[in-house]
Write a protein that holds these residues in place. Sequence first.
Motif, mmCIF file in Angstrom:
data_model
loop_
_atom_site.group_PDB
_atom_site.id
_atom_site.type_symbol
_atom_site.label_atom_id
_atom_site.label_comp_id
_atom_site.label_asym_id
_atom_site.label_seq_id
_atom_site.Cartn_x
_atom_site.Cartn_y
_atom_site.Cartn_z
ATOM 1 N N LYS A 1 0.835 -1.181 0.000
ATOM 2 C CA LYS A 1 0.000 0.000 0.000
ATOM 3 C C LYS A 1 0.883 1.249 0.000
ATOM 4 C CE LYS A 1 -1.664 1.747 3.906
ATOM 5 N NZ LYS A 1 -0.923 2.416 4.982
ATOM 6 N N HIS B 1 -1.265 -5.575 5.421
ATOM 7 C CA HIS B 1 -0.631 -6.425 6.435
ATOM 8 C C HIS B 1 -1.568 -6.763 7.597
ATOM 9 C CE1 HIS B 1 0.266 -2.649 8.582
ATOM 10 N NE2 HIS B 1 0.520 -3.378 9.648
ATOM 11 N N TYR B 2 -2.684 -6.018 7.727
ATOM 12 C CA TYR B 2 -3.625 -6.368 8.787
ATOM 13 C C TYR B 2 -4.209 -7.768 8.578
ATOM 14 C CZ TYR B 2 -3.528 -2.502 11.899
ATOM 15 O OH TYR B 2 -3.112 -1.632 12.862
ATOM 16 N N LYS C 1 -2.214 -10.493 10.284
ATOM 17 C CA LYS C 1 -2.113 -10.555 11.749
ATOM 18 C C LYS C 1 -2.849 -11.796 12.245
ATOM 19 C CE LYS C 1 -1.688 -5.565 12.489
ATOM 20 N NZ LYS C 1 -0.453 -5.289 13.187
ATOM 21 N N GLU D 1 -3.087 4.277 18.014
ATOM 22 C CA GLU D 1 -1.617 4.223 18.004
ATOM 23 C C GLU D 1 -1.049 5.300 18.912
ATOM 24 O OE1 GLU D 1 0.163 2.982 14.000
ATOM 25 O OE2 GLU D 1 -1.334 4.472 13.468
ATOM 26 N N ARG E 1 7.717 10.726 8.877
ATOM 27 C CA ARG E 1 7.052 10.405 7.614
ATOM 28 C C ARG E 1 5.931 11.391 7.293
ATOM 29 N NH1 ARG E 1 2.956 6.150 8.989
ATOM 30 N NH2 ARG E 1 3.113 5.253 6.940
ATOM 31 N N TYR F 1 4.823 11.969 3.504
ATOM 32 C CA TYR F 1 3.835 11.011 2.980
ATOM 33 C C TYR F 1 2.497 11.204 3.674
ATOM 34 C CZ TYR F 1 1.001 6.835 3.653
ATOM 35 O OH TYR F 1 -0.070 5.988 3.810
ATOM 36 N N ASP G 1 -4.769 6.430 4.901
ATOM 37 C CA ASP G 1 -3.678 5.612 5.444
ATOM 38 C C ASP G 1 -4.195 4.371 6.179
ATOM 39 O OD1 ASP G 1 -0.853 5.240 6.087
ATOM 40 O OD2 ASP G 1 -1.416 5.723 8.156
ATOM 41 N N MET G 2 -5.337 4.495 6.838
ATOM 42 C CA MET G 2 -5.799 3.396 7.709
ATOM 43 C C MET G 2 -7.215 2.895 7.396
ATOM 44 S SD MET G 2 -3.299 2.779 9.880
ATOM 45 C CE MET G 2 -3.984 1.906 11.272
ATOM 46 N N HIS H 1 -6.922 -0.914 6.094
ATOM 47 C CA HIS H 1 -6.916 -1.799 7.265
ATOM 48 C C HIS H 1 -8.288 -1.910 7.950
ATOM 49 C CE1 HIS H 1 -2.731 -1.608 6.512
ATOM 50 N NE2 HIS H 1 -2.431 -0.575 7.264
ATOM 51 N N LYS I 1 -3.450 8.678 15.577
ATOM 52 C CA LYS I 1 -2.054 8.677 16.032
ATOM 53 C C LYS I 1 -1.961 9.458 17.340
ATOM 54 C CE LYS I 1 -0.142 7.409 11.893
ATOM 55 N NZ LYS I 1 0.104 5.981 11.833
ATOM 56 N N ARG J 1 -1.441 2.198 22.708
ATOM 57 C CA ARG J 1 -1.513 1.392 21.484
ATOM 58 C C ARG J 1 -2.478 0.256 21.775
ATOM 59 N NH1 ARG J 1 1.888 -3.124 19.122
ATOM 60 N NH2 ARG J 1 1.424 -3.003 16.899
ATOM 61 N N GLN K 1 -4.036 -6.176 19.095
ATOM 62 C CA GLN K 1 -2.706 -5.886 19.629
ATOM 63 C C GLN K 1 -2.798 -4.794 20.672
ATOM 64 O OE1 GLN K 1 -1.101 -4.959 15.793
ATOM 65 N NE2 GLN K 1 -1.554 -2.818 15.947
HETATM 66 C C1 BG6 Z 1 0.531 1.359 8.152
HETATM 67 C C2 BG6 Z 1 0.280 2.827 8.193
HETATM 68 O O1 BG6 Z 1 -0.100 0.776 7.041
HETATM 69 O O2 BG6 Z 1 0.030 0.744 9.334
HETATM 70 C C3 BG6 Z 1 0.902 3.433 9.425
HETATM 71 O O3 BG6 Z 1 0.803 3.451 7.030
HETATM 72 C C4 BG6 Z 1 0.458 2.702 10.672
HETATM 73 O O4 BG6 Z 1 0.588 4.819 9.520
HETATM 74 C C5 BG6 Z 1 0.642 1.207 10.526
HETATM 75 O O5 BG6 Z 1 1.233 3.194 11.756
HETATM 76 C C6 BG6 Z 1 0.031 0.463 11.691
HETATM 77 O O6 BG6 Z 1 0.379 -0.900 11.631
HETATM 78 P P1 BG6 Z 1 0.514 -1.788 12.945
HETATM 79 O O7 BG6 Z 1 0.782 -3.157 12.419
HETATM 80 O O8 BG6 Z 1 1.626 -1.208 13.747
HETATM 81 O O9 BG6 Z 1 -0.804 -1.669 13.636
#
Ligand code: BG6
Length: 478
Positions: free
Chosen positions: A143, A173-174, A177, A211, A218, A221, A230-231, A235, A326, A331, A363
Amino acid sequence: IPVDPFDLVIFGGTGDLARRKILPGLFRRFLAGQMPPESRVIGAARSEYGDDEYRAEVKAALEEFIAKDSRPAKDVKAFLDRIHYVAIDATGKAGWSDLKKLLRSDVVQAFYFSVAPSLFGPLAERLHEWKCAVKDARIVVEKPFGRDLESARALNRTLGDHFDESQIYRIDHYLGKETVQNLMAVRFGNMLFEPLWNAQYVDHVQITVAETVGVNGRGAYYDKSGAMRDMVQNHLMQLLCLIAMEPPSRFDPDAVRDEKLKVIRALDPVDKNDIVRGQYVSEEDGESYLEQVEDPDSLTESFIAMKLNISNWRWAGVPFYLRTGKKLKARASEIAIVFKDAPHSIFGQELGRHRNILAIRLQPNEGITLGVTIKEPGPGGMRLVDVPLDMTFKDALGPDGDEIPDAYERLIMDVIRGNQTLFMRGDEVEAAWAWTDPLIKGWIERGERPKSYDVGSTGPEDAAVLMHREGRKWRDIK
Ligand code: BG6
């Protein structure tokens, strides 16, 4: 179980993602015995390295991201022996014939595009032009997959000119998990939940991805994306789909992805009053969002909360509340299914509201909690109290259990196996953008300024109001 022997080329092999996630993930799979001896990892990037220089970089990355006692020197050496490097120009000619010479056609080929999205097209074109990729070679794209519907479509078209959809692995990547996959196991592996998984029994659903990190480092971006792009578009949307989808007939790529797509297509447009956007502020110098991005007047959100409705038979009238941000208090990511009140209280009204909540913690402390109501122990009469039935994956696996693998480890091995179930299909990504675009356009046209929230808080006050006005409340972020 070992996968088939492979050549995995990482474009952007010297970059941050390769160092932090891809290479350490591959090393862990190597330690687990999943990487057959003939397999190779080929870093490809602009730097004029030879194999030895690149191996030194990979070694440094392992030292930084893998604990010392998990990387015995002899294993590190054996892993490094499988690492190679090609200096390559993604938009030019340099390096392509070297790469072609190095690749073998009798093993699985995978090309990981861990580069800026603007290079996805040029890389696909060159792989084709230089005939580097065999017929069933896989490409893996990171992404952001576009920044709106139009750019995502263009990207799908370019990749589609050179590769078949069955060869394209779009990473979210979510989906890799462990707990996210567990969500499906809990839903479809048990008799208990699925009968209750609908508008008749569910009051609402909350999805939180909180988070503590900010955008420092960054900002360039992030400020062009914001929390929505982004999220949420990827995700959180994927999490929503897994909770809301109909049971697929099989756990196979298209059966699962067809069902997810139907959920995205059933989403109602969101009213502007059902969206709260925020930006973090701090009294400490340099710690506010606007000090960490280039544009001091930026209107980009670092937090978003919203209420969604899914217009279908199963979910009509059940709000799905999403929030992510953020620099929040902790977290903590979780999905909570909040069930309705029992229809009648035999204990009388004064006993108050007790609701079952199924919370899936993504998480940290991965696990599942089911809140149940019991009698408060003791002689005080029939007093009800809510207690959690708690399960953490660590406890369930026991002290000798394996570490929960990182999302990337699982996903990279799925690429080699040729299993696309946990990857996004092109039409899914486009549908998510088609839903996202008008919302973003709306707040840009209105020139809306995100609400401020303090670093270390739970987000702007308005996010709480979004729930309160309907007699609900967010679960605590902890
Ligand atoms: C990324 C985002 O795809 O996922 C980031 O670009 C974010 O901004 C991150 O911090 C969160 O991933 P994880 O696995 O730490 O929850």
